[in-house]
Design a protein around this motif. Sequence first.
Motif, mmCIF file in Angstrom:
data_model
loop_
_atom_site.group_PDB
_atom_site.id
_atom_site.type_symbol
_atom_site.label_atom_id
_atom_site.label_comp_id
_atom_site.label_asym_id
_atom_site.label_seq_id
_atom_site.Cartn_x
_atom_site.Cartn_y
_atom_site.Cartn_z
ATOM 1 N N LEU A 47 -24.956 -8.539 -1.361
ATOM 2 C CA LEU A 47 -23.706 -9.015 -1.946
ATOM 3 C C LEU A 47 -22.696 -9.395 -0.868
ATOM 4 N N SER A 48 -22.658 -8.642 0.230
ATOM 5 C CA SER A 48 -21.694 -8.930 1.300
ATOM 6 C C SER A 48 -22.086 -10.167 2.091
ATOM 7 N N GLN A 49 -23.382 -10.465 2.163
ATOM 8 C CA GLN A 49 -23.841 -11.637 2.900
ATOM 9 C C GLN A 49 -23.663 -12.920 2.111
ATOM 10 N N ARG A 50 -23.661 -12.811 0.791
ATOM 11 C CA ARG A 50 -23.493 -13.995 -0.050
ATOM 12 C C ARG A 50 -22.056 -14.515 -0.007
ATOM 13 N N SER A 51 -21.099 -13.608 0.106
ATOM 14 C CA SER A 51 -19.690 -14.002 0.142
ATOM 15 C C SER A 51 -18.870 -12.860 0.730
ATOM 16 N N ASP A 52 -17.617 -13.157 1.034
ATOM 17 C CA ASP A 52 -16.752 -12.155 1.644
ATOM 18 C C ASP A 52 -16.480 -11.033 0.651
ATOM 19 N N LEU A 53 -16.931 -9.837 0.991
ATOM 20 C CA LEU A 53 -16.834 -8.703 0.076
ATOM 21 C C LEU A 53 -15.772 -7.725 0.567
ATOM 22 N N PRO A 54 -14.770 -7.420 -0.251
ATOM 23 C CA PRO A 54 -13.759 -6.442 0.160
ATOM 24 C C PRO A 54 -14.367 -5.045 0.285
ATOM 25 N N PHE A 55 -14.220 -4.439 1.452
ATOM 26 C CA PHE A 55 -14.733 -3.087 1.671
ATOM 27 C C PHE A 55 -13.587 -2.088 1.508
ATOM 28 N N PRO A 56 -13.823 -0.961 0.868
ATOM 29 C CA PRO A 56 -12.787 0.079 0.788
ATOM 30 C C PRO A 56 -12.402 0.557 2.184
ATOM 31 N N SER A 57 -11.223 1.111 2.301
ATOM 32 C CA SER A 57 -10.740 1.554 3.604
ATOM 33 C C SER A 57 -11.591 2.672 4.206
ATOM 34 N N ASP A 58 -12.259 3.452 3.343
ATOM 35 C CA ASP A 58 -13.068 4.556 3.851
ATOM 36 C C ASP A 58 -14.556 4.195 3.974
ATOM 37 N N ALA A 59 -14.862 2.905 3.844
ATOM 38 C CA ALA A 59 -16.274 2.497 3.853
ATOM 39 C C ALA A 59 -16.956 2.845 5.174
ATOM 40 N N ALA A 60 -16.280 2.586 6.303
ATOM 41 C CA ALA A 60 -16.889 2.850 7.606
ATOM 42 C C ALA A 60 -17.230 4.328 7.772
ATOM 43 N N SER A 61 -16.310 5.196 7.377
ATOM 44 C CA SER A 61 -16.565 6.630 7.520
ATOM 45 C C SER A 61 -17.675 7.089 6.569
ATOM 46 N N THR A 62 -17.736 6.475 5.387
ATOM 47 C CA THR A 62 -18.791 6.814 4.423
ATOM 48 C C THR A 62 -20.155 6.453 4.976
ATOM 49 N N PHE A 63 -20.299 5.216 5.458
ATOM 50 C CA PHE A 63 -21.595 4.773 5.974
ATOM 51 C C PHE A 63 -21.971 5.500 7.267
ATOM 52 N N THR A 64 -20.959 5.864 8.069
ATOM 53 C CA THR A 64 -21.231 6.617 9.292
ATOM 54 C C THR A 64 -21.742 8.018 8.948
ATOM 55 N N SER A 65 -21.084 8.663 7.987
ATOM 56 C CA SER A 65 -21.519 9.989 7.544
ATOM 57 C C SER A 65 -22.922 9.933 6.962
ATOM 58 N N LEU A 66 -23.171 8.899 6.185
ATOM 59 C CA LEU A 66 -24.481 8.736 5.568
ATOM 60 C C LEU A 66 -25.550 8.530 6.638
ATOM 61 N N ARG A 67 -25.265 7.663 7.593
ATOM 62 C CA ARG A 67 -26.216 7.394 8.689
ATOM 63 C C ARG A 67 -26.536 8.654 9.470
ATOM 64 N N ASP A 68 -25.506 9.434 9.755
ATOM 65 C CA ASP A 68 -25.703 10.626 10.579
ATOM 66 C C ASP A 68 -26.482 11.719 9.857
ATOM 67 N N ARG A 69 -26.494 11.661 8.543
ATOM 68 C CA ARG A 69 -27.231 12.669 7.766
ATOM 69 C C ARG A 69 -28.679 12.265 7.514
ATOM 70 N N LEU A 70 -29.015 11.024 7.844
ATOM 71 C CA LEU A 70 -30.366 10.521 7.582
ATOM 72 C C LEU A 70 -31.247 10.770 8.798
ATOM 73 N N GLY A 71 -32.051 11.787 8.746
ATOM 74 C CA GLY A 71 -32.933 12.114 9.861
ATOM 75 C C GLY A 71 -34.368 11.729 9.576
ATOM 76 N N GLY A 72 -35.161 11.680 10.625
ATOM 77 C CA GLY A 72 -36.589 11.421 10.453
ATOM 78 C C GLY A 72 -36.928 9.948 10.515
ATOM 79 N N ASP A 73 -38.155 9.664 10.964
ATOM 80 C CA ASP A 73 -38.598 8.278 11.095
ATOM 81 C C ASP A 73 -38.684 7.573 9.749
#
Length: 241
Positions: A190-216
Amino acid sequence: WYQRRVREEIAFHAEDIDEANDLYLMGGLQVCCAYIKHYDPELQSLACEVIASAVQNNEKIAHFASETFVLGDLLKLVDSSSNEMVRIKSLLAVSCLVRGNSAALAKFNELEGYNVIVRALQSSIPKLQVKSLFLISSVCADSPEQCDLYRSMGLPQQLFAMCSKFAAEEDTPESHDAALLLTLKLLLTLSQRSDLPFPSDAASTFTSLRDRLGGDNMAGERELCEELISLCPSPLEGVDR
């Protein structure tokens, strides 16, 4: 018992294109489709399985299913059946019919099936959520118009909320691996198709999610988080991009 056994056998043979065509020409498929209105949830589920098997890569049967009562009745089951398995199997049949079939998708939109699928995504049934995400992801990947449609319905906000929930849950995100993967992929589409408004806390959400995802086995999800982080606004850009 005999009816169930027969329909299980039909569902097996309907996976073969030639046998599915024979079933259709003999009127057997039409009889099976009538069973989606049956009072027995098990027979309804089996009928949905037959339809799902028969419509895949079969233009003649897909045309029959989309131009008769079948698609509309399947959508009603997804939306209002009291039986969890019936809802899951009917959504499977809808997905098999609509994905990669522009005529069936047009009929789906005419019947406002997109509202049904978004409501199914809001369900507490994990398999229903996953099948909803898979269907929406498939049609959005093929069509900018579908992306615009689901954006106008507020789907991105729902997906951001799901990511926030995944990031905040005590259970590890891996317990929702299929839903998480599809949610991240759909947000990226959806973000690649057009300019998508991201919530202000989106970066912290995705960072937290990434850091919790372990394993190959979660490497793909971490990469998607990284891509989404790169699209997030910096704090200097204000509340929303």
